[in-house]
Design a protein around this motif. Structure first.
Motif, short mmCIF file in Angstrom:
data_model
loop_
_atom_site.label_atom_id
_atom_site.label_comp_id
_atom_site.label_asym_id
_atom_site.label_seq_id
_atom_site.Cartn_x
_atom_site.Cartn_y
_atom_site.Cartn_z
N PRO A 151 68.59 78.99 44.03
CA PRO A 151 67.86 78.04 43.18
C PRO A 151 67.04 77.02 43.96
CG PRO A 151 70.12 78.32 42.41
CD PRO A 151 70.04 78.97 43.75
N ASN A 152 67.42 76.77 45.21
CA ASN A 152 66.73 75.77 46.04
C ASN A 152 65.74 76.40 47.01
OD1 ASN A 152 68.38 73.85 44.80
ND2 ASN A 152 69.96 74.07 46.38
N ARG A 153 65.36 77.65 46.75
CA ARG A 153 64.54 78.40 47.70
C ARG A 153 63.25 77.67 48.05
NH1 ARG A 153 63.40 84.50 46.23
NH2 ARG A 153 65.49 84.73 47.14
N ALA A 154 62.52 77.21 47.07
CA ALA A 154 61.21 76.58 47.33
C ALA A 154 61.38 75.30 48.15
CB ALA A 154 60.50 76.29 46.02
N ALA A 155 62.35 74.48 47.78
CA ALA A 155 62.57 73.23 48.51
C ALA A 155 63.03 73.50 49.93
CB ALA A 155 63.60 72.38 47.77
N ASN A 156 63.91 74.47 50.10
CA ASN A 156 64.39 74.80 51.45
C ASN A 156 63.30 75.40 52.31
OD1 ASN A 156 66.97 73.83 50.93
ND2 ASN A 156 67.76 75.81 50.29
N LEU A 157 62.39 76.14 51.68
CA LEU A 157 61.27 76.70 52.43
C LEU A 157 60.42 75.57 53.01
CD1 LEU A 157 60.03 79.47 53.13
CD2 LEU A 157 58.58 79.22 51.11
N GLU A 158 60.19 74.53 52.24
CA GLU A 158 59.42 73.40 52.73
C GLU A 158 60.16 72.66 53.84
OE1 GLU A 158 56.24 72.71 52.13
OE2 GLU A 158 56.34 74.60 51.02
N LYS A 159 61.49 72.59 53.73
CA LYS A 159 62.28 71.96 54.79
C LYS A 159 62.16 72.74 56.10
CE LYS A 159 65.77 69.89 51.74
NZ LYS A 159 67.21 69.93 51.32
N VAL A 160 62.21 74.06 55.98
CA VAL A 160 62.08 74.90 57.18
C VAL A 160 60.70 74.73 57.80
CG1 VAL A 160 61.96 77.29 58.01
CG2 VAL A 160 63.83 76.58 56.49
N PHE A 161 59.67 74.67 56.98
CA PHE A 161 58.32 74.48 57.51
C PHE A 161 58.15 73.10 58.14
CE2 PHE A 161 56.56 77.76 54.31
CZ PHE A 161 56.75 78.78 55.24
N ALA A 162 58.89 72.11 57.65
CA ALA A 162 58.84 70.79 58.27
C ALA A 162 59.48 70.81 59.65
CB ALA A 162 59.56 69.77 57.38
N ILE A 163 60.54 71.63 59.81
CA ILE A 163 61.21 71.76 61.10
C ILE A 163 60.38 72.63 62.04
CG2 ILE A 163 63.27 72.66 62.26
CD1 ILE A 163 64.80 72.04 59.64
N PHE A 164 59.80 73.69 61.50
CA PHE A 164 59.03 74.66 62.30
C PHE A 164 57.60 74.75 61.77
CE2 PHE A 164 63.43 76.46 62.31
CZ PHE A 164 63.72 76.25 63.64
N PRO A 165 56.74 73.79 62.09
CA PRO A 165 55.35 73.85 61.60
C PRO A 165 54.62 75.13 62.00
CG PRO A 165 55.84 71.70 62.55
CD PRO A 165 56.99 72.58 62.88
N ARG A 166 55.01 75.70 63.16
CA ARG A 166 54.34 76.93 63.61
C ARG A 166 54.57 78.09 62.64
NH1 ARG A 166 55.64 77.44 69.97
NH2 ARG A 166 57.20 75.87 69.48
N LEU A 167 55.72 78.10 61.99
CA LEU A 167 55.99 79.17 61.02
C LEU A 167 55.08 79.04 59.81
CD1 LEU A 167 59.89 79.50 61.04
CD2 LEU A 167 58.19 80.85 62.29
#
Length: 233
Positions: free
Chosen positions: A107-123
């Motif tokens: 259920p939190n997929r979209a929010a967690n995706l943004e968190k991952v992109f904040a940690i790894f901008p290169r991704l």
């Protein structure tokens, strides 16, 4: 958080783990060190439910993992980033990350995706690329990002520095420290003894399927046997 007592496991007639005792407390980094072939990966496989133990107990967040399937273990919040990254090279960056939330935190997929992109901008910059076209360091970021998508309570990192350049190794250990500073409990399984001990609060050194040295990272680093065996001092 994680309690392992008397853990025994192996393959066929060969016993690899010969009575492992260890624990990981909430909020800490614990290093599990040892050279190739001592049983580190087998330990990870048992903790993830991919290899059945032959004896001993495993408890995670107060609950026994006896008989638990890999899917049930993932659902409990015990997440492993395996050695060798194990990404899906013919799938895109986004698809690889989204698969991390398949069994947990969907259920939190979209929010967690943004968190991952904040940690790894290169991704985020490479979101449209096939994972197999990424550099080694970027693939390791992707593997860790996929693990973070499952909202782990405890993240097991198996040889995250393997195959990376010295500069990327520094970046990887800085990232691990940052994740822990945000409250994530981490079990760091590594051959990189010096940097792992600088990062961890406690450590276990495995030899021949047994814990040979255990204690605070500082005491393990100062142990004469470790210095002789691993550091050549």
């Amino acid at each position: 958080m994680l309690e392992v007592e008397g853990l025994r496991a192996g393959y066929g007639s060969v016993e690899i783990l010969r009575g492992i005792d260890m624990k990981v407390e909430a909020g800490e980094i614990v290093a599990v060190l040892g050279s190739n072939g001592v049983g580190k990966t087998t330990l990870n496989m048992v903790l993830s439910g991919l290899v059945r133990p032959r004896g001993g107990t495993i408890r995670f967040c107060g609950r026994s993992l006896a008989g638990a399937s890999p899917a049930e273990i993932v659902a409990s919040g015990l997440i492993q980033v395996p050695e060798g990254r194990r990404i899906f090279p013919n799938m895109g960056v986004r698809e690889n990350l989204e698969l991390g939330s398949y069994g947990r935190a969907k259920p939190n997929r979209a929010a967690n995706l943004e968190k991952v992109f904040a940690i790894f901008p290169r991704l985020k910059e490479r979101i449209g690329q096939f994972a197999g076209t990424l550099s080694g360091g970027e693939q390791q970021m992707l593997a860790i990002g996929r693990g973070l998508m499952a909202e782990p309570k405890l993240l097991i990192l198996d040889e995250p520095s393997l195959g990376l350049s010295p500069l990327l190794v520094e970046e990887m250990f800085a990232l691990i420290n940052s994740l822990n500073a945000d409250g994530l409990s981490i079990m760091l399984v590594e051959q990189n003894v010096v940097q792992s001990l600088e990062l961890a609060g406690r450590a276990y050194v495995i030899e021949n399927g047994e814990v040979a040295i255990a204690g605070s990272a500082a005491s393990v680093a100062a142990d004469p046997e470790l210095r002789r065996t691993y550091l050549g001092l």
